[in-house]
Design a protein around this motif. Structure first.
Motif, PDB file in Angstrom:
ATOM      1  N   PHE A  69       0.823  -1.204   0.000  1.00  0.00           N
ATOM      2  CA  PHE A  69       0.000   0.000   0.000  1.00  0.00           C
ATOM      3  C   PHE A  69       0.863   1.262   0.000  1.00  0.00           C
ATOM      4  CE2 PHE A  69      -2.286   3.431   2.046  1.00  0.00           C
ATOM      5  CZ  PHE A  69      -3.422   3.486   1.255  1.00  0.00           C
ATOM      6  N   ILE A  70       1.882   1.276   0.837  1.00  0.00           N
ATOM      7  CA  ILE A  70       2.769   2.445   0.896  1.00  0.00           C
ATOM      8  C   ILE A  70       3.499   2.626  -0.433  1.00  0.00           C
ATOM      9  CG2 ILE A  70       4.838   3.398   2.021  1.00  0.00           C
ATOM     10  CD1 ILE A  70       2.236   3.704   3.669  1.00  0.00           C
ATOM     11  N   ASP A  71       3.909   1.533  -1.038  1.00  0.00           N
ATOM     12  CA  ASP A  71       4.541   1.624  -2.362  1.00  0.00           C
ATOM     13  C   ASP A  71       3.591   2.275  -3.359  1.00  0.00           C
ATOM     14  OD1 ASP A  71       6.887   0.468  -1.478  1.00  0.00           O
ATOM     15  OD2 ASP A  71       6.424  -1.531  -2.278  1.00  0.00           O
ATOM     16  N   TRP A  72       2.323   1.899  -3.321  1.00  0.00           N
ATOM     17  CA  TRP A  72       1.347   2.531  -4.205  1.00  0.00           C
ATOM     18  C   TRP A  72       1.252   4.023  -3.914  1.00  0.00           C
ATOM     19  CZ3 TRP A  72      -2.821  -1.707  -3.137  1.00  0.00           C
ATOM     20  CH2 TRP A  72      -2.605  -2.796  -3.978  1.00  0.00           C
ATOM     21  N   ASP A  77      -0.710   9.195  -8.279  1.00  0.00           N
ATOM     22  CA  ASP A  77      -2.114   9.107  -8.666  1.00  0.00           C
ATOM     23  C   ASP A  77      -2.479   7.884  -9.494  1.00  0.00           C
ATOM     24  OD1 ASP A  77      -2.639  11.427  -7.313  1.00  0.00           O
ATOM     25  OD2 ASP A  77      -2.733  12.701  -9.101  1.00  0.00           O
ATOM     26  N   GLU A  78      -1.529   7.350 -10.247  1.00  0.00           N
ATOM     27  CA  GLU A  78      -1.879   6.200 -11.097  1.00  0.00           C
ATOM     28  C   GLU A  78      -2.287   4.976 -10.275  1.00  0.00           C
ATOM     29  OE1 GLU A  78       2.668   5.993 -10.779  1.00  0.00           O
ATOM     30  OE2 GLU A  78       1.226   7.584 -11.165  1.00  0.00           O
ATOM     31  N   THR A  79      -2.012   4.984  -8.968  1.00  0.00           N
ATOM     32  CA  THR A  79      -2.384   3.834  -8.120  1.00  0.00           C
ATOM     33  C   THR A  79      -3.610   4.127  -7.255  1.00  0.00           C
ATOM     34  OG1 THR A  79      -0.917   4.505  -6.319  1.00  0.00           O
ATOM     35  CG2 THR A  79       0.013   3.034  -8.021  1.00  0.00           C
ATOM     36  N   PHE A  84      -7.807   2.536  -3.409  1.00  0.00           N
ATOM     37  CA  PHE A  84      -9.226   2.532  -3.051  1.00  0.00           C
ATOM     38  C   PHE A  84      -9.715   1.098  -2.833  1.00  0.00           C
ATOM     39  CE2 PHE A  84     -13.712   2.218  -4.209  1.00  0.00           C
ATOM     40  CZ  PHE A  84     -14.266   3.077  -3.272  1.00  0.00           C
ATOM     41  N   LYS A  85      -9.363   0.200  -3.729  1.00  0.00           N
ATOM     42  CA  LYS A  85      -9.770  -1.207  -3.599  1.00  0.00           C
ATOM     43  C   LYS A  85      -9.172  -1.809  -2.334  1.00  0.00           C
ATOM     44  CE  LYS A  85      -9.951  -5.702  -5.939  1.00  0.00           C
ATOM     45  NZ  LYS A  85     -10.087  -6.365  -4.686  1.00  0.00           N
ATOM     46  N   PHE A  86      -7.910  -1.519  -2.063  1.00  0.00           N
ATOM     47  CA  PHE A  86      -7.259  -2.024  -0.849  1.00  0.00           C
ATOM     48  C   PHE A  86      -8.039  -1.589   0.385  1.00  0.00           C
ATOM     49  CE2 PHE A  86      -4.314  -1.477   2.693  1.00  0.00           C
ATOM     50  CZ  PHE A  86      -3.638  -2.684   2.717  1.00  0.00           C
ATOM     51  N   THR A  88     -11.142  -0.569   0.597  1.00  0.00           N
ATOM     52  CA  THR A  88     -12.468  -1.184   0.580  1.00  0.00           C
ATOM     53  C   THR A  88     -12.396  -2.629   1.062  1.00  0.00           C
ATOM     54  OG1 THR A  88     -13.157   0.253  -1.237  1.00  0.00           O
ATOM     55  CG2 THR A  88     -14.445  -1.751  -0.896  1.00  0.00           C
ATOM     56  N   ASP A  89     -11.406  -3.369   0.572  1.00  0.00           N
ATOM     57  CA  ASP A  89     -11.228  -4.765   0.999  1.00  0.00           C
ATOM     58  C   ASP A  89     -10.905  -4.846   2.486  1.00  0.00           C
ATOM     59  OD1 ASP A  89     -11.662  -5.492  -1.646  1.00  0.00           O
ATOM     60  OD2 ASP A  89      -9.547  -5.940  -2.067  1.00  0.00           O
ATOM     61  N   GLN A  90     -10.041  -3.956   2.957  1.00  0.00           N
ATOM     62  CA  GLN A  90      -9.666  -3.978   4.374  1.00  0.00           C
ATOM     63  C   GLN A  90     -10.855  -3.599   5.252  1.00  0.00           C
ATOM     64  OE1 GLN A  90      -6.977  -5.470   5.283  1.00  0.00           O
ATOM     65  NE2 GLN A  90      -6.397  -5.635   3.134  1.00  0.00           N
ATOM     66  N   GLU A  91     -11.659  -2.676   4.778  1.00  0.00           N
ATOM     67  CA  GLU A  91     -12.859  -2.291   5.518  1.00  0.00           C
ATOM     68  C   GLU A  91     -13.784  -3.504   5.686  1.00  0.00           C
ATOM     69  OE1 GLU A  91     -16.248   1.153   5.179  1.00  0.00           O
ATOM     70  OE2 GLU A  91     -15.636   0.164   3.320  1.00  0.00           O
ATOM     71  N   THR A  92     -13.989  -4.248   4.613  1.00  0.00           N
ATOM     72  CA  THR A  92     -14.843  -5.440   4.671  1.00  0.00           C
ATOM     73  C   THR A  92     -14.284  -6.464   5.644  1.00  0.00           C
ATOM     74  OG1 THR A  92     -15.572  -5.085   2.399  1.00  0.00           O
ATOM     75  CG2 THR A  92     -15.823  -7.312   3.284  1.00  0.00           C
ATOM     76  N   LEU A  93     -12.973  -6.715   5.571  1.00  0.00           N
ATOM     77  CA  LEU A  93     -12.350  -7.688   6.472  1.00  0.00           C
ATOM     78  C   LEU A  93     -12.452  -7.240   7.931  1.00  0.00           C
ATOM     79  CD1 LEU A  93      -9.177  -8.591   4.384  1.00  0.00           C
ATOM     80  CD2 LEU A  93     -11.148 -10.070   4.848  1.00  0.00           C
ATOM     81  N   LEU A  94     -12.237  -5.959   8.167  1.00  0.00           N
ATOM     82  CA  LEU A  94     -12.308  -5.442   9.532  1.00  0.00           C
ATOM     83  C   LEU A  94     -13.737  -5.525  10.072  1.00  0.00           C
ATOM     84  CD1 LEU A  94     -10.617  -4.264  11.799  1.00  0.00           C
ATOM     85  CD2 LEU A  94     -10.957  -1.998  10.804  1.00  0.00           C
ATOM     86  N   GLU A  95     -14.712  -5.217   9.232  1.00  0.00           N
ATOM     87  CA  GLU A  95     -16.105  -5.343   9.653  1.00  0.00           C
ATOM     88  C   GLU A  95     -16.438  -6.790  10.012  1.00  0.00           C
ATOM     89  OE1 GLU A  95     -18.094  -3.607   6.286  1.00  0.00           O
ATOM     90  OE2 GLU A  95     -18.150  -1.615   7.221  1.00  0.00           O
ATOM     91  N   GLN A  96     -15.910  -7.737   9.239  1.00  0.00           N
ATOM     92  CA  GLN A  96     -16.133  -9.150   9.538  1.00  0.00           C
ATOM     93  C   GLN A  96     -15.497  -9.531  10.875  1.00  0.00           C
ATOM     94  OE1 GLN A  96     -14.547 -11.014   6.011  1.00  0.00           O
ATOM     95  NE2 GLN A  96     -16.408 -10.645   4.819  1.00  0.00           N
TER      96      GLN A  96
END
Length: 151
Positions: A69-72, A77-79, A84-86, A88-96
């Motif tokens: 993530f930090i590399d991105w 801006d190209e990342t 955003f997907k990262f 979103t995915d982490q939000e879903t995992l954390l909610e679970q």
């Protein structure tokens, strides 16, 4: 621009200086500069990255994923879509994980209530299905009703 020493950053983010050095050596802190003496120097610009790293780390995200993530972030801006997907995915995992933890907390509270009642009675026998070690389901229902009434 204000600068911060590694010890100031360690104190701010409640980590050790060796942990920050490890993060740097692992590629998590590519934004950190060094002064003429070779010491790591953090700037106000770095604080946002450190806040993200701290949040992700405390969310139990593996360091290798945080590094990606930090590399991105460093790439620019190209990342943005990947970042955003990262998130979103982490939000879903954390909610679970939160849902599982909340279910565990609910169960622990039920057992705490049960043991409080058993302690008050001086025995568990009053709460068990006769001839077993199984708690009679009516007690869980009584507990749940008390919880609903308290709301």
């Amino acid at each position: 621009m204000k600068t911060y020493s590694i010890s100031e950053i360690a104190a701010t983010y409640h980590v050790t200086v060796p942990t920050l050095r490890y993060y740097d050596e692992s590629g998590l802190l590519p934004f950190v500069k060094r002064n003429a003496a070779g010491q790591r120097v953090f700037t106000d610009d770095d604080l946002g990255y450190l806040e993200v790293i701290d949040c992700l780390k405390q969310s139990a995200i593996p360091l290798k994923d945080i590094r990606v993530f930090i590399d991105w972030c460093m790439q620019g801006d190209e990342t943005l879509p990947e970042r955003f997907k990262f998130m979103t995915d982490q939000e879903t995992l954390l909610e679970q994980r939160i849902a599982v933890l909340n279910a565990n907390l609910d169960f622990l509270r039920w057992k705490k209530w049960y043991y409080q009642k058993a302690n008050e009675a001086g025995t568990e026998q009053d709460f068990l299905i006769p001839g077993t070690k199984i708690v009679d389901g009516k007690w869980r229902q009584i507990y749940l009703k008390e919880q609903d009434d308290a709301k």
